[in-house]
Design a protein around this motif. Structure first.
Motif, PDB file in Angstrom:
ATOM      1  N   SER A  34       0.848  -1.188   0.000  1.00 23.36           N
ATOM      2  CA  SER A  34       0.000   0.000   0.000  1.00 23.36           C
ATOM      3  C   SER A  34       0.887   1.243   0.000  1.00 23.36           C
ATOM      4  CB  SER A  34      -0.905   0.011   1.232  1.00 23.36           C
ATOM      5  OG  SER A  34      -0.158   0.331   2.402  1.00 23.36           O
ATOM      6  N   ASN A  40       0.048  -6.251   1.448  1.00 26.51           N
ATOM      7  CA  ASN A  40      -1.246  -6.872   1.169  1.00 26.51           C
ATOM      8  C   ASN A  40      -1.010  -8.192   0.446  1.00 26.51           C
ATOM      9  OD1 ASN A  40      -3.464  -7.088  -1.268  1.00 26.51           O
ATOM     10  ND2 ASN A  40      -4.391  -6.553   0.683  1.00 26.51           N
ATOM     11  N   LYS A  69     -10.295  -3.273  -5.238  1.00 27.23           N
ATOM     12  CA  LYS A  69      -9.727  -3.976  -4.094  1.00 27.23           C
ATOM     13  C   LYS A  69      -8.295  -3.520  -3.852  1.00 27.23           C
ATOM     14  CE  LYS A  69     -12.651  -8.074  -4.287  1.00 27.23           C
ATOM     15  NZ  LYS A  69     -12.694  -9.545  -4.490  1.00 27.23           N
ATOM     16  N   ASP A  70      -7.792  -3.839  -2.666  1.00 29.24           N
ATOM     17  CA  ASP A  70      -6.442  -3.408  -2.288  1.00 29.24           C
ATOM     18  C   ASP A  70      -5.396  -3.832  -3.309  1.00 29.24           C
ATOM     19  OD1 ASP A  70      -7.540  -2.372   0.011  1.00 29.24           O
ATOM     20  OD2 ASP A  70      -6.921  -4.027   1.296  1.00 29.24           O
ATOM     21  N   THR A  71      -5.480  -5.066  -3.798  1.00 31.68           N
ATOM     22  CA  THR A  71      -4.479  -5.564  -4.745  1.00 31.68           C
ATOM     23  C   THR A  71      -4.414  -4.686  -5.984  1.00 31.68           C
ATOM     24  OG1 THR A  71      -4.668  -7.853  -3.984  1.00 31.68           O
ATOM     25  CG2 THR A  71      -3.815  -7.516  -6.217  1.00 31.68           C
ATOM     26  N   ARG A  73      -5.651  -1.593  -6.411  1.00 31.38           N
ATOM     27  CA  ARG A  73      -5.310  -0.211  -6.067  1.00 31.38           C
ATOM     28  C   ARG A  73      -3.804  -0.066  -5.815  1.00 31.38           C
ATOM     29  NH1 ARG A  73      -8.801   0.189  -2.565  1.00 31.38           N
ATOM     30  NH2 ARG A  73      -7.554  -0.209  -0.688  1.00 31.38           N
ATOM     31  N   ASN A  74      -3.229  -1.017  -5.063  1.00 28.57           N
ATOM     32  CA  ASN A  74      -1.794  -0.949  -4.760  1.00 28.57           C
ATOM     33  C   ASN A  74      -0.938  -1.157  -6.001  1.00 28.57           C
ATOM     34  OD1 ASN A  74      -2.586  -0.684  -2.094  1.00 28.57           O
ATOM     35  ND2 ASN A  74      -2.068  -2.785  -1.527  1.00 28.57           N
ATOM     36  N   PRO A 103      -7.496  -1.857   4.601  1.00 27.73           N
ATOM     37  CA  PRO A 103      -6.203  -1.651   3.939  1.00 27.73           C
ATOM     38  C   PRO A 103      -5.010  -1.516   4.888  1.00 27.73           C
ATOM     39  CG  PRO A 103      -7.871  -0.241   2.968  1.00 27.73           C
ATOM     40  CD  PRO A 103      -8.496  -0.861   4.187  1.00 27.73           C
ATOM     41  N   GLU A 104      -5.257  -1.048   6.119  1.00 29.26           N
ATOM     42  CA  GLU A 104      -4.134  -0.832   7.046  1.00 29.26           C
ATOM     43  C   GLU A 104      -3.703  -2.106   7.761  1.00 29.26           C
ATOM     44  OE1 GLU A 104      -7.997   0.301   9.174  1.00 29.26           O
ATOM     45  OE2 GLU A 104      -7.095   0.625   7.196  1.00 29.26           O
ATOM     46  N   SER A 106      -2.376  -6.186   7.373  1.00 27.44           N
ATOM     47  CA  SER A 106      -1.782  -7.145   6.448  1.00 27.44           C
ATOM     48  C   SER A 106      -2.374  -8.532   6.647  1.00 27.44           C
ATOM     49  CB  SER A 106      -0.262  -7.212   6.640  1.00 27.44           C
ATOM     50  OG  SER A 106       0.293  -8.245   5.840  1.00 27.44           O
TER      51      SER A 106
END
Length: 203
Positions: A34, A40, A69-71, A73-74, A103-104, A106
């Motif tokens: 992130s 992540n 999703k985080d994946t 976006r990151n 997101p914060e 893991s």
């Protein structure tokens, strides 16, 4: 034979037909970082090879309520990701990372998997994976839904480093039995490599 118009049923019903018929599917276990440096990790079975020159892989990340999703976006923000092939020894741990965390946090903290520094990218890989591929994001494409509210982020990742267990690698080839990959079926079901057979391709 049964004929079904996908436009006449719900997204969920189409999903069930797709994941029940497009089987077995390989599983990409993807790590990203992130913007705040949180590692992540998540599994994806909408995953395949795109090209060998250059080596490109595709991962389709379904959005949730229109949100990336985080994946995705990151990967889009940093331009890097590490893709691991899931084998039977790590399947249960990888399944734990499918949990819906903010997101914060893991997902690796939910498991006994061990982050390891990558050689070429800043995103750490996972030590336990027999195959990991350090990648840069070649391009991302939004698909489905509408232009304002797409339903999928398609990530095209270019491999910049192959890293594999020496036990599975010989003379440029990977031994599928020693890799012992698992694949995704429908519902809660997975499959191991199982029976193999060989058919010569026509000249």
């Amino acid at each position: 034979m049964i004929s079904i118009d996908p436009a006449a049923q719900s997204e969920r019903d189409n999903y069930k037909l797709l994941i029940g018929s497009v089987i077995p599917r390989p599983i990409a276990f993807v790590t990203t970082l992130s913007e705040k440096g949180v590692l992540n990790a998540a599994p994806f079975s909408y995953f395949s090879i795109v090209s060998s020159s250059p080596p490109l892989l595709s991962i389709a990340v379904q959005r949730k309520n229109g949100e990336a999703k985080d994946t995705a976006r990151n990967a889009i923000a940093r331009g890097e990701l590490v893709i691991h092939i899931v084998d039977e020894s790590m399947a249960a741990a990888v399944n734990e990372t499918a949990a819906n965390l903010p997101p914060e946090e893991s997902e690796i903290a939910l498991t006994r998997l061990s982050p390891i520094a990558s050689e070429v990218v800043a995103v750490p890989g996972i030590r336990e994976a027999k195959v990991r591929m350090e990648c840069v994001l070649d391009q991302s494409v939004t698909l489905g839904g509408t232009e304002e509210a797409p339903t999928t982020d398609l990530l095209i990742a270019r491999v910049v480093r192959f890293i594999m267990d020496e036990e599975i690698y010989k003379n440029g080839y990977i031994d599928p039995v020693k890799l012992n990959p698992v694949s995704r079926l429908a519902g809660s079901f997975y499959a191991s490599l199982g029976k193999r057979f060989e058919i010569e391709r026509p000249q």
